[in-house]
Scaffold this active site. Structure first.
Site, mmCIF file in Angstrom:
data_model
loop_
_atom_site.group_PDB
_atom_site.id
_atom_site.type_symbol
_atom_site.label_atom_id
_atom_site.label_comp_id
_atom_site.label_asym_id
_atom_site.label_seq_id
_atom_site.Cartn_x
_atom_site.Cartn_y
_atom_site.Cartn_z
ATOM 1 N N GLY A 1 0.758 -1.183 0.069
ATOM 2 C CA GLY A 1 0.016 0.095 0.042
ATOM 3 C C GLY A 1 0.910 1.236 -0.142
ATOM 4 N N CYS A 2 0.428 2.321 0.826
ATOM 5 C CA CYS A 2 1.274 3.488 0.682
ATOM 6 C C CYS A 2 2.539 3.529 1.208
ATOM 7 C CB CYS A 2 0.597 4.629 1.599
ATOM 8 S SG CYS A 2 1.474 6.033 1.927
ATOM 9 N N PHE A 3 3.607 3.704 0.433
ATOM 10 C CA PHE A 3 5.038 3.497 0.973
ATOM 11 C C PHE A 3 5.390 4.109 2.158
ATOM 12 C CE2 PHE A 3 6.154 5.715 -3.445
ATOM 13 C CZ PHE A 3 5.818 6.938 -2.745
#
Length: 418
Positions: free
Chosen positions: A32-34
């Site tokens: 997902g969002c890094f």
């Protein structure tokens, strides 16, 4: 002689063998969002570096905006290209941590069953992925996936959707994305995976959900928070610790609502403040970084009447002699209708004959004053210091001892008798 000595010393220094660099390996993971992925994987002992990037797409060279633009075209049906996923390149020391351990942390720290999404971030660029650089890495990725699938199935989760593929077209993310949560401690705190332990690992104990019998079914605020979350702590300090609103509120580390209460969608960040009515989520406020006025505005739009909202948020004015509390004379306090913070007391109220409740003095620190040039006039607006809502105006034709008249809309006051 001195010059010759220096020459000999430098020659010996340059001839000396350099210390061996630590042997490291790396694997690229999509969670997902890094930002959150970088923070979580960096916490694994033996991991020496975590870098945010993009991988797995068709284009050899991309940046953040390229990924967003392509995802938009894909969702509009205008492209069939494979987009990159937000990933982290995890570099680790095999002498300190095994790849199995790194992959176990990967599986446990996100939800690998959600397809093209992670929490509230939706799109193929947020897919779960393992991009390997050797057959041995692939074998471990598949093996650990299958083991974790058994644990997820036993816990009631569906099939793992994680893409396991050779690494291709890796691009390092922009500098501002690197160590983002270290540089920006106002980012979201993730709630942390499925809470399902990998086989053989200590079971992650899910905090007990709140008891519905202890809450107000008619209207209840619940703050879903996490341990070691500075934004939750900030919300406590700026909002929750001084709570006096008539809306009941409670905080919990649980990620599930009370039994037979329903959330509209999964929680993905902390703190998340959810407003329930009749046991059902009707609105939520996600994340907090000092936006106190925005939080109160969010709550106000849910609990105030349309007339109150018009006054509070659109600088409206009630018609004279139509508002509340015009004749209220009992000892007590007039409070903010959202926060419950006291603003005026009855002993500072007087009959101005104007048709609006009038006061010659507010409680110290309860209001703020602002220049108002609307309607072709120059006036001083009065707002609530606790929520920022519009209350009325101040004039200089009041009685002693202040000579001031706070002309206030009665419909945005709540009277609390002593």
């Amino acid at each position: 002689m001195q010059r010759l000595t220096r020459f000999v010393f430098l020659s010996l220094l340059l001839a000396a063998p350099l210390p061996a660099l630590a042997k490291t390996d790396s694997i690229v993971l999509g969670m997902g969002c890094f930002w959150g992925a970088e923070k979580r994987m960096a916490a694994v002992p033996g991991v020496v570096d975590v870098e945010s990037g993009y991988a797995g797409g068709d284009n050899p060279r991309v940046g953040y905006q390229d990924v967003l633009d392509l995802e938009k075209r894909i969702r509009q049906g205008r492209s069939d290209e494979r987009n990159h996923a937000e990933v982290v390149k995890v570099r680790f020391d095999p002498d300190q941590v095994s790849l199995d351990t790194v992959l176990i942390a990967f599986w446990e720290n996100h939800n690998p069953t959600q397809g093209d999404r992670q929490g509230n971030d939706v799109g193929s660029n947020y897919r779960s992925a393992v991009y390997y650089n050797s057959p041995a890495q692939r074998a471990l990725a598949v093996g650990t996936r299958d083991s974790y699938q058994r644990a997820l199935t036993a816990a009631g989760y569906g099939p793992v959707t994680t893409e396991i593929a050779p690494l291709r077209n890796y691009n390092r993310a922009e500098r501002y994305h690197q160590d983002y949560l270290k540089k920006n401690p106002d980012g979201y705190c993730g709630l942390g995976g499925t809470k399902v332990a990998y086989p053989g690992q200590p079971q992650q104990v899910e905090p007990t959900a709140l008891e519905a019998a202890d809450l107000s079914r008619e209207r209840q605020l619940i703050v879903f928070e996490a341990e070691d979350c500075p934004f939750c702590q900030l919300f406590h300090e700026e909002v929750l610790d001084g709570w006096s609103s008539e809306v009941p509120i409670v905080a919990t580390f649980a990620t599930k609502p009370p039994q037979r209460w329903t959330l509209e969608k999964a929680l993905f960040a902390t703190p998340t403040i959810v407003l329930f009515e009749d046991g059902r989520e009707v609105s939520r406020f996600t994340g907090y970084n000092g936006e106190r006025e925005r939080f109160w505005q969010w709550l106000g739009y849910r609990i105030l009447t349309p007339e109150q909202r018009r006054i509070a948020f659109e600088q409206g004015t009630e018609r004279p002699f139509t508002g509340s509390h015009l004749d209220e004379k009992r000892p007590g306090a007039f409070v903010d209708p959202i926060t419950g913070a006291p603003i005026f007391r009855t002993d500072a109220k007087f009959d101005s004959g104007t048709g609006w409740p009038s006061f010659f003095q507010p409680i110290e620190g309860s209001v703020t004053l602002h220049e108002d040039s609307s309607h072709g006039m120059r006036r001083t607006e009065v707002r609530s210091a606790s929520s920022g809502i519009h209350l009325g105006h101040i004039f200089d034709d009041g009685p002693p001892p202040t000579g001031e008249r706070y002309c206030i809309n009665g419909n945005v006051l709540v009277f609390v008798p002593d």
